[in-house]
Design a protein around this motif. Structure first.
Motif, mmCIF file in Angstrom:
data_model
loop_
_atom_site.group_PDB
_atom_site.id
_atom_site.type_symbol
_atom_site.label_atom_id
_atom_site.label_comp_id
_atom_site.label_asym_id
_atom_site.label_seq_id
_atom_site.Cartn_x
_atom_site.Cartn_y
_atom_site.Cartn_z
ATOM 1 N N TYR A 1 0.838 -1.195 0.000
ATOM 2 C CA TYR A 1 0.000 0.000 0.000
ATOM 3 C C TYR A 1 0.876 1.249 0.000
ATOM 4 N N THR B 1 -9.893 5.823 -0.620
ATOM 5 C CA THR B 1 -9.387 4.487 -0.930
ATOM 6 C C THR B 1 -10.494 3.670 -1.568
ATOM 7 N N ALA C 1 -8.083 -1.877 3.182
ATOM 8 C CA ALA C 1 -7.890 -0.470 2.824
ATOM 9 C C ALA C 1 -8.672 0.453 3.741
ATOM 10 N N LEU D 1 -5.137 6.220 -0.690
ATOM 11 C CA LEU D 1 -4.464 4.979 -0.307
ATOM 12 C C LEU D 1 -4.720 3.943 -1.392
ATOM 13 N N GLN D 2 -3.658 3.509 -2.061
ATOM 14 C CA GLN D 2 -3.766 2.535 -3.147
ATOM 15 C C GLN D 2 -2.616 1.534 -3.039
ATOM 16 N N THR D 3 -2.685 0.479 -3.831
ATOM 17 C CA THR D 3 -1.538 -0.404 -3.927
ATOM 18 C C THR D 3 -0.600 0.107 -5.004
#
Length: 536
Positions: free
Chosen positions: A298, A381, A387, A428-430
């Motif tokens: 993340y 997110t 998440a 918030l992401q991968t």
């Protein structure tokens, strides 16, 4: 201490509600697995559940060129179209490599400027027309001309796609690009559609009932609801697929998916990420649990193009106010790795620690926020358990530093809309992929001019381009290390938990990537659907 106490209370509440602990063993299967699988058996049906917030959403259909969520729909795309190349690994996830599938072989020129693909002879689409070099050329040009987020960023030279002979096609680049091979498994150029069927149906109909050369053909497609497939009798691999029918069904998250599996309404679920459910699933004798090697940690993306994160001080405040170790321990029982870079332990060029990475320092964060006269930000997110839990914890941490935080979660289409609108602040992401240069890799999140990046830094662009262009693996690793250090030095985006979801399957179901480990090419592993089978 106050922050850690709050996180502990959050954890206790979550555990009380779930009546179980989180996570547990990171091995392949639960107690429900009874020894070796034995010889694969022909026949049977399988229903696979997909989370509506991610893989279970395909609102634009499943035409490789126009499926705007294609990167999340890899399971469906591979089932219908197969793929020129596939990422395969040993059952424990080791020795992962991209291997030819519909392609027979590939070759790089010594200078890395050309990539030649030889196709297998005799492959036909399910409509009986040939999958040849002309069909591949047609698809590649169409794929690259459309806005799908999963199209590759190849540095093609002018006229860079050339048919050499009926079974050979060649790519030419403006610079060496050895990362091209790793780009295939997660990109739309991997999934070749029938040009004849597309012309006969037209795009609107084709996205509903596309025709490929994969192991299955479309029977019914209700967008973002149900995709029913049946065995492709024209499939080029003798004796495959094993299954007669394969159905993908969208479902509203991990809890209803788990309940559906318990009730026998489905036999598999991809992408479980609700950690309190893992222990329940692992203790269930009717289920197998496979936790995939993490490749995509993340990352808190910060939009440096707009306030407040066009000011490096605001970005530093986020770093200093963020303690992913506390989140890992407090909410997830310490079961995940915390990465300071853009690759997880299951991916290439993994380095858990980055020199110069700004450490958690709450006092410093408070000083910066006071210096700035306060901070108010929106943090978004995707709608899944891990998440949203992380975002809630981040909100708590950042508020301790005096930052006002509004948190939002979205379905995948909403995330895309936020990014393309350009007014998002923090997301918030991968980040990353099995190979950082591939798919939704580091460039997708950090290159200048990319809709899904909040950064515009020519020096970083150059490092990432050089890493993707370098033939020597040691040099690539060094360039990616430099890129990670540059991201840290400029406070572009704090990295966090290297998380990978789990796949659930009923006892008696077997298949690579479903009940064995394959490093996720994006978020979920690429299941090899033609080899999935059920005990009869």
């Amino acid at each position: 201490m106050k922050q850690r106490t709050i996180l502990s209370l959050l954890t206790a509440a979550a555990l009380a509600l779930s009546a179980c602990g989180g996570g547990g063993d990171s091995g392949g299967t639960a107690a429900g697995t009874a020894g070796p699988a034995g010889e694969p058996q022909q026949g049977g049906e399988l229903t696979v559940l997909e989370d509506a917030a991610f893989a279970g959403s395909w609102p634009a259909g499943i035409d490789p060129a126009t499926n705007t969520t294609g990167g999340s729909n890899i399971a469906m795309m591979q089932a219908v179209f197969g793929g020129l190349f596939l990422l395969k690994a040993d059952d424990d996830g080791s020795n992962a490599e991209v291997t030819p599938n519909q392609a027979e072989s590939y070759e790089f020129s010594e200078d890395g400027l050309t990539f030649t693909v030889k196709l297998r002879e005799g492959i036909q689409f399910s409509d009986g027309t040939p999958l040849d070099a002309e069909a591949v050329r047609f698809n590649w040009e169409r794929d690259l001309a459309n806005p799908c987020t999963c199209k590759p960023t190849w540095p093609l030279a002018e006229g860079g796609i050339q048919v050499v002979d009926p079974l050979t096609i060649q790519l030419s680049f403006t610079r060496p690009y050895p990362a091209v091979l790793a780009s295939f498994p997660s990109a739309n150029v991997n999934w070749i559609a029938s040009p004849s069927a597309l012309e006969a149906q037209g795009e609107d109909a084709f996205k509903i009932t596309p025709v490929g050369a994969g192991p299955f053909t479309v029977v019914e497609n209700q967008l973002s609801s149900v995709l029913e497939l049946e065995r492709n009798e024209n499939y080029f691999k003798e004796g495959l697929p094993y299954l007669d029918r394969l159905t993908f069904q969208s479902i509203g998250g991990d809890q209803p998916a788990y309940q559906a599996l318990q009730a026998g309404q489905a036999q598999a679920y991809e992408g479980l990420n609700t950690t309190p459910l893992l222990e329940q699933a692992q203790a269930n004798p009717q289920l197998q649990v496979t936790i995939q090697p993490a490749t995509s940690p993340y990352v808190i993306q910060l939009n440096t193009k707009i306030a407040p994160f066009n000011d490096a001080r605001a970005r530093e405040a986020i770093y200093r106010a963020t303690d992913f170790e506390a989140i890992n321990e407090g909410i997830f029982g310490g079961q995940y790795e915390v990465s300071q870079g853009f690759t997880g332990p299951g991916g290439l060029f993994y380095e858990p620690e980055v020199e110069g990475y700004p450490e958690y320092d709450l006092d410093r964060a408070k000083e910066i926020v006071e210096e700035l006269g306060g901070m108010t930000i929106r943090l978004g997110t995707i709608s899944n358990y891990v998440a949203t839990q992380i975002n809630t914890a981040l909100q708590t941490q950042w508020q301790e530093a005096g930052i006002d935080v509004e948190i939002n979660d979205y379905q995948l289409s909403g995330v895309i809309q936020e990014f393309t609108g350009g007014q998002w602040q923090a997301m918030l992401q991968t980040a990353g992929a099995w190979d950082p240069a591939a798919g939704v890799g580091v460039g997708f999140r950090f290159n200048s001019g990319v809709p899904y990046s909040g950064v515009a830094d020519p020096k970083l662009d150059q490092l990432l381009n050089d890493a993707a262009s370098t033939l020597d693996e040691t040099q690539r690793a060094d360039l990616y290390r430099q890129a990670a250090e540059l991201i840290a030095q400029n406070f572009y985006a704090p990295f966090g938990l290297a998380f990978a979801p789990a796949n659930l399957a009923a006892v008696g179901v077997h298949g690579p990537g479903l009940t064995t480990k394959i490093p996720p090419i994006l978020v979920n592993a690429g299941v090899i659907w033609d080899e999935v089978w059920r005990e009869q």
